[in-house]
Design a protein around this motif. Sequence first.
Motif, mmCIF file in Angstrom:
data_model
loop_
_atom_site.group_PDB
_atom_site.id
_atom_site.type_symbol
_atom_site.label_atom_id
_atom_site.label_comp_id
_atom_site.label_asym_id
_atom_site.label_seq_id
_atom_site.Cartn_x
_atom_site.Cartn_y
_atom_site.Cartn_z
ATOM 1 N N SER A 60 40.258 47.351 36.511
ATOM 2 C CA SER A 60 39.814 47.505 37.899
ATOM 3 C C SER A 60 39.200 46.203 38.385
ATOM 4 C CB SER A 60 38.764 48.622 38.021
ATOM 5 O OG SER A 60 37.539 48.208 37.444
ATOM 6 N N GLY A 61 38.906 46.145 39.675
ATOM 7 C CA GLY A 61 38.210 44.978 40.225
ATOM 8 C C GLY A 61 36.782 44.917 39.703
ATOM 9 N N THR A 62 36.144 46.083 39.571
ATOM 10 C CA THR A 62 34.785 46.135 39.028
ATOM 11 C C THR A 62 34.784 45.607 37.596
ATOM 12 O OG1 THR A 62 34.499 48.128 40.359
ATOM 13 C CG2 THR A 62 32.781 47.649 38.761
ATOM 14 N N LEU A 65 35.057 41.801 37.590
ATOM 15 C CA LEU A 65 33.779 41.130 37.854
ATOM 16 C C LEU A 65 32.883 41.163 36.616
ATOM 17 C CD1 LEU A 65 33.077 42.603 41.412
ATOM 18 C CD2 LEU A 65 33.553 40.198 40.889
ATOM 19 N N THR A 86 28.633 43.853 51.015
ATOM 20 C CA THR A 86 29.679 43.799 49.998
ATOM 21 C C THR A 86 29.978 45.225 49.553
ATOM 22 O OG1 THR A 86 30.263 42.988 47.786
ATOM 23 C CG2 THR A 86 27.942 43.458 48.154
ATOM 24 N N PHE A 87 30.845 45.373 48.603
ATOM 25 C CA PHE A 87 31.081 46.679 48.009
ATOM 26 C C PHE A 87 30.094 46.856 46.848
ATOM 27 C CE2 PHE A 87 33.840 49.390 45.158
ATOM 28 C CZ PHE A 87 33.683 50.541 45.907
ATOM 29 N N ALA A 89 30.387 47.517 43.922
ATOM 30 C CA ALA A 89 30.840 46.945 42.644
ATOM 31 C C ALA A 89 30.110 45.649 42.319
ATOM 32 C CB ALA A 89 32.339 46.687 42.686
ATOM 33 N N VAL A 131 31.232 37.033 48.218
ATOM 34 C CA VAL A 131 32.226 38.105 48.331
ATOM 35 C C VAL A 131 32.995 37.895 49.637
ATOM 36 C CG1 VAL A 131 32.619 40.584 48.356
ATOM 37 C CG2 VAL A 131 30.677 39.650 47.077
ATOM 38 N N MET A 133 34.458 39.203 52.092
ATOM 39 C CA MET A 133 34.628 40.544 52.657
ATOM 40 C C MET A 133 35.654 40.579 53.780
ATOM 41 S SD MET A 133 33.032 42.964 51.198
ATOM 42 C CE MET A 133 32.625 44.321 52.299
ATOM 43 N N ASP A 157 34.354 36.720 44.501
ATOM 44 C CA ASP A 157 34.903 38.074 44.577
ATOM 45 C C ASP A 157 35.911 38.074 45.733
ATOM 46 O OD1 ASP A 157 35.539 40.687 45.167
ATOM 47 O OD2 ASP A 157 33.519 41.467 44.836
ATOM 48 N N CYS A 159 38.327 40.299 46.021
ATOM 49 C CA CYS A 159 38.986 41.614 45.948
ATOM 50 C C CYS A 159 39.583 42.047 47.287
ATOM 51 C CB CYS A 159 37.999 42.666 45.450
ATOM 52 S SG CYS A 159 37.586 42.500 43.698
ATOM 53 N N GLN A 160 38.944 41.646 48.389
ATOM 54 C CA GLN A 160 39.445 42.060 49.708
ATOM 55 C C GLN A 160 40.179 40.932 50.424
ATOM 56 O OE1 GLN A 160 36.650 43.966 52.298
ATOM 57 N NE2 GLN A 160 35.935 45.388 50.728
ATOM 58 N N SER A 181 40.985 42.924 43.071
ATOM 59 C CA SER A 181 41.126 44.351 42.783
ATOM 60 C C SER A 181 42.520 44.785 43.212
ATOM 61 C CB SER A 181 40.093 45.155 43.574
ATOM 62 O OG SER A 181 40.470 46.520 43.604
ATOM 63 N N ASP A 183 43.065 48.191 43.370
ATOM 64 C CA ASP A 183 42.907 49.638 43.544
ATOM 65 C C ASP A 183 43.796 50.103 44.697
ATOM 66 O OD1 ASP A 183 41.517 49.729 46.027
ATOM 67 O OD2 ASP A 183 39.548 49.728 45.071
ATOM 68 N N LYS A 186 43.675 48.334 48.335
ATOM 69 C CA LYS A 186 43.688 46.886 48.521
ATOM 70 C C LYS A 186 45.075 46.409 48.991
ATOM 71 C CE LYS A 186 39.407 46.083 47.318
ATOM 72 N NZ LYS A 186 38.745 47.302 46.840
ATOM 73 N N GLY A 193 43.515 48.776 39.061
ATOM 74 C CA GLY A 193 43.689 47.552 38.292
ATOM 75 C C GLY A 193 42.893 46.420 38.914
#
Length: 399
Positions: A60-62, A65, A86-87, A89, A131, A133, A157, A159-160, A181, A183, A186, A193
Amino acid sequence: MPGFELFGEQEKQNVNEVLDSGVLMRYGFDGMRNGHWKAKALEQALCERMQTKYAQVVSSGTAALTVALASAGVGAGDEVIMPTFTFVASFESILAIGAVPILVDVDDTLTLSPSAVEKAITQKTKVIMPVHMCGSMADLKSLKAICDKHKLILLEDACQAIGGSFEGKPLGSYGDLGCFSFDYVKTITCGEGGALITNNEDFYIHADHYSDHGHDHVGNNRGTESHPFLGYNYRISELNAAVGCAQIQRLDEFLGIQERNFEVIYNALKTLDGVTFRRIPQGGKQNYSFLSFFLPTEELTKKVHSSLSERGVDACFYWFDNNWHYYRKWEHLTHMHSLGKLPEEIKEQLPDYSKSDFSASDYWIGRTISCLIKLSWTEKEVKERAEKMKNIVSEVLHA
Ligand SMILES: *Cc1c(COP(=O)(O)O)cnc(C)c1O
């Protein structure tokens, strides 16, 4: 960033290859797998697309990190600077390794304010974690200069914001480590993942071992491998990686659709007095997964947000009141509700966030609306949406 909108035949074929081989695990079973190494193939594709030497795909993205922080040697009592917007995570991954999340204000980029970061650095600071975002980035150049000056690690980060870039480098590849991420919501998805990318060989080797119980992956016999240090299980399965292999091939196609849809709405809103947009740091190119704009006051922003949803314009977010993405609603962190006892380092060092002053963040987030840019809209739908949004915002502003 809706990875949930577009997937098809190639994803199915890749997953079936894994099911037919019978090897659902990413390591070992060399004889049985008929040459299918989906996690490895996804790592190779990421290295090519992100122009880095190494990639480690995880669950996962979490997890990415957490593994990134651990691979850089971050541990109990180390301070990691992260944004108020942020998220969740971000602080989860920091707390997971016993480190201390230090929340810092965001500015009009909607991510870490470099001047606020400088003020938050202490003897214990080890990492700055911007992050990116809602598809756009922090001022990476300034943050990198701060990291160089204080010998800190820059962990992005992304992820986004997969597919965006800064000074020509893919987001995630500018710092020492970058995370994605995959997930379900995304820009590209594995179902679940994530991945970290880096050019640092030591960090990569640590990440490779740490994410698989500390196995050193020397040779192909899990019974005879050695274990240089402790690890955990953050592995991705071959089934999830198989989906990702197909998705990453379509990343640039998805980004193109996002940018086209973004521009239609942006062009409609920019004609309005009173509407301004998040700042994109010089040298940056966003991935257009969200369109984020500011209104003159918090009150007007709340009105616009409720009018948009009342009149059927979906997927527009007012993060100020959202319980996942802004510090104001993180009671579990601010009041430290944990199931078991927390490490002493965290209990002693964690600032009392119930008393912190984040008015600089409130100033921006209280006036921000972010609209998700979908991939599945038809040209007609985007135009109608843009027109409708423009009318609603204009009516509220002139009421
Ligand atoms: C989604 C997300 C994560 C975590 O990713 P998961 O794969 O859902 O664990 C981390 N940071 C940000 C900014 C995210 O949006």
